[in-house]
Design an enzyme around this catalytic site. Sequence first.
Site, PDB file in Angstrom:
ATOM      1  N   LYS A 292       0.826  -1.205   0.000  1.00 47.88           N
ATOM      2  CA  LYS A 292       0.000   0.000   0.000  1.00 47.88           C
ATOM      3  C   LYS A 292       0.868   1.265   0.000  1.00 47.88           C
ATOM      4  O   LYS A 292       2.092   1.178   0.231  1.00 47.88           O
ATOM      5  CB  LYS A 292      -0.917  -0.031   1.234  1.00 47.88           C
ATOM      6  CG  LYS A 292      -1.873  -1.231   1.247  1.00 47.88           C
ATOM      7  CD  LYS A 292      -2.768  -1.178   2.473  1.00 47.88           C
ATOM      8  CE  LYS A 292      -3.675  -2.390   2.544  1.00 47.88           C
ATOM      9  NZ  LYS A 292      -4.623  -2.303   3.672  1.00 47.88           N
TER      10      LYS A 292
ATOM     11  N   GLU B  13      -9.406 -10.916  -7.259  1.00 46.44           N
ATOM     12  CA  GLU B  13      -8.507  -9.755  -7.179  1.00 46.44           C
ATOM     13  C   GLU B  13      -7.451  -9.787  -8.291  1.00 46.44           C
ATOM     14  O   GLU B  13      -7.128  -8.747  -8.865  1.00 46.44           O
ATOM     15  CB  GLU B  13      -7.855  -9.706  -5.792  1.00 46.44           C
ATOM     16  CG  GLU B  13      -8.879  -9.365  -4.725  1.00 46.44           C
ATOM     17  CD  GLU B  13      -8.360  -9.396  -3.288  1.00 46.44           C
ATOM     18  OE1 GLU B  13      -9.101  -8.954  -2.394  1.00 46.44           O
ATOM     19  OE2 GLU B  13      -7.224  -9.877  -3.055  1.00 46.44           O
TER      20      GLU B  13
ATOM     21  N   TYR C 250     -12.247  -2.957  -2.936  1.00 46.46           N
ATOM     22  CA  TYR C 250     -12.774  -2.967  -1.563  1.00 46.46           C
ATOM     23  C   TYR C 250     -14.301  -3.042  -1.522  1.00 46.46           C
ATOM     24  O   TYR C 250     -14.906  -2.663  -0.517  1.00 46.46           O
ATOM     25  CB  TYR C 250     -12.269  -1.739  -0.803  1.00 46.46           C
ATOM     26  CG  TYR C 250     -10.829  -1.878  -0.348  1.00 46.46           C
ATOM     27  CD1 TYR C 250     -10.427  -2.982   0.417  1.00 46.46           C
ATOM     28  CD2 TYR C 250      -9.882  -0.913  -0.663  1.00 46.46           C
ATOM     29  CE1 TYR C 250      -9.114  -3.122   0.843  1.00 46.46           C
ATOM     30  CE2 TYR C 250      -8.558  -1.048  -0.230  1.00 46.46           C
ATOM     31  CZ  TYR C 250      -8.185  -2.154   0.524  1.00 46.46           C
ATOM     32  OH  TYR C 250      -6.892  -2.295   0.956  1.00 46.46           O
TER      33      TYR C 250
ATOM     34  N   ASN D 271      -1.825  -0.150   7.142  1.00 54.08           N
ATOM     35  CA  ASN D 271      -1.248  -1.439   7.546  1.00 54.08           C
ATOM     36  C   ASN D 271      -0.345  -2.073   6.479  1.00 54.08           C
ATOM     37  O   ASN D 271      -0.186  -3.279   6.423  1.00 54.08           O
ATOM     38  CB  ASN D 271      -2.332  -2.385   8.053  1.00 54.08           C
ATOM     39  CG  ASN D 271      -3.348  -2.732   6.994  1.00 54.08           C
ATOM     40  OD1 ASN D 271      -3.240  -2.261   5.851  1.00 54.08           O
ATOM     41  ND2 ASN D 271      -4.315  -3.553   7.342  1.00 54.08           N
TER      42      ASN D 271
ATOM     43  N   HIS E  61      -1.598  -5.561   1.576  1.00 57.28           N
ATOM     44  CA  HIS E  61      -2.849  -6.328   1.449  1.00 57.28           C
ATOM     45  C   HIS E  61      -2.529  -7.702   0.878  1.00 57.28           C
ATOM     46  O   HIS E  61      -1.683  -7.822  -0.002  1.00 57.28           O
ATOM     47  CB  HIS E  61      -3.813  -5.600   0.496  1.00 57.28           C
ATOM     48  CG  HIS E  61      -4.949  -6.471   0.063  1.00 57.28           C
ATOM     49  ND1 HIS E  61      -6.098  -6.607   0.810  1.00 57.28           N
ATOM     50  CD2 HIS E  61      -5.101  -7.301  -1.011  1.00 57.28           C
ATOM     51  CE1 HIS E  61      -6.908  -7.468   0.206  1.00 57.28           C
ATOM     52  NE2 HIS E  61      -6.326  -7.900  -0.897  1.00 57.28           N
TER      53      HIS E  61
HETATM   54  P1  CMP Z   1      -6.838  -4.972   3.939  1.00 57.88           P
HETATM   55  O1  CMP Z   1      -6.221  -6.300   4.179  1.00 57.88           O
HETATM   56  O2  CMP Z   1      -6.365  -4.192   2.768  1.00 57.88           O
HETATM   57  O3  CMP Z   1      -8.416  -5.172   3.788  1.00 57.88           O
HETATM   58  C1  CMP Z   1      -9.357  -4.222   4.202  1.00 57.88           C
HETATM   59  C2  CMP Z   1      -8.729  -3.055   4.841  1.00 57.88           C
HETATM   60  O4  CMP Z   1      -9.607  -2.238   5.588  1.00 57.88           O
HETATM   61  C3  CMP Z   1      -7.729  -3.521   5.873  1.00 57.88           C
HETATM   62  O5  CMP Z   1      -6.621  -4.075   5.232  1.00 57.88           O
HETATM   63  C4  CMP Z   1      -7.474  -2.245   6.655  1.00 57.88           C
HETATM   64  O6  CMP Z   1      -6.494  -1.439   6.060  1.00 57.88           O
HETATM   65  C5  CMP Z   1      -8.825  -1.557   6.536  1.00 57.88           C
HETATM   66  N1  CMP Z   1      -9.522  -1.602   7.805  1.00 57.88           N
HETATM   67  C6  CMP Z   1     -10.043  -2.661   8.407  1.00 57.88           C
HETATM   68  N2  CMP Z   1     -10.612  -2.294   9.567  1.00 57.88           N
HETATM   69  C7  CMP Z   1     -10.429  -0.966   9.682  1.00 57.88           C
HETATM   70  C8  CMP Z   1     -10.784  -0.008  10.655  1.00 57.88           C
HETATM   71  N3  CMP Z   1     -11.459  -0.345  11.750  1.00 57.88           N
HETATM   72  N4  CMP Z   1     -10.425   1.270  10.438  1.00 57.88           N
HETATM   73  C9  CMP Z   1      -9.759   1.615   9.321  1.00 57.88           C
HETATM   74  N5  CMP Z   1      -9.399   0.745   8.350  1.00 57.88           N
HETATM   75  C10 CMP Z   1      -9.728  -0.524   8.538  1.00 57.88           C
END
Ligand code: CMP
Length: 148
Positions: free
Chosen positions: A9, A126, A49, A112, A115
């Site tokens: 990301k 995906e 998403y 984070n 992905h």
């Molecule tokens: P990802 O694995 O990309 O899949 C969905 C994403 O939503 C996840 O990583 C996080 O980056 C984001 N996400 C999930 N929960 C939250 C949350 N409570 N607040 C903000 N972002 C979130």
Amino acid sequence: MERTFIAIKPDGVQRKLAGEIIRRFETKGFTLVGLKFLHVSRELAEAHYDVHKERPFFAGLVEFITSGPVVAMVWEGEGVVAAARKMIGATNPLTAEPGTIRGDFGVNIGRNIIHGSDAIETAQREIALWFKDEELVNWQPHSMPWLH
Ligand code: CMP
């Protein structure tokens, strides 16, 4: 052979973690079959998403993933979908185990780093969303004669 979709990301790219992350997948033994570096369009972000579109964090998530370039990859190998999830660690980097990518490098659930597809069917969806068939390279490292 099983494949998964992995995206570094914008925060992972900004923090120059791309090389470290690719190294972990290579040294684990998985095979890179797709790789591109791109600014994600709003359309692609919303499609990627889609399952989260009713969540309160959806708008912020789309905003973030389109805010800077992303490294999009397809990795291949036996059990790669589940193994990649283990290597990546829990969604919240604060609770992700040390030794995982999020556990080692992150603190923020909305930032984070990486992905990874959560299931084989998700990976197929995906990969098709992010890559055209001709952008994927069909190769087997062990079939390259000069390595023997
Ligand atoms: P990802 O694995 O990309 O899949 C969905 C994403 O939503 C996840 O990583 C996080 O980056 C984001 N996400 C999930 N929960 C939250 C949350 N409570 N607040 C903000 N972002 C979130």
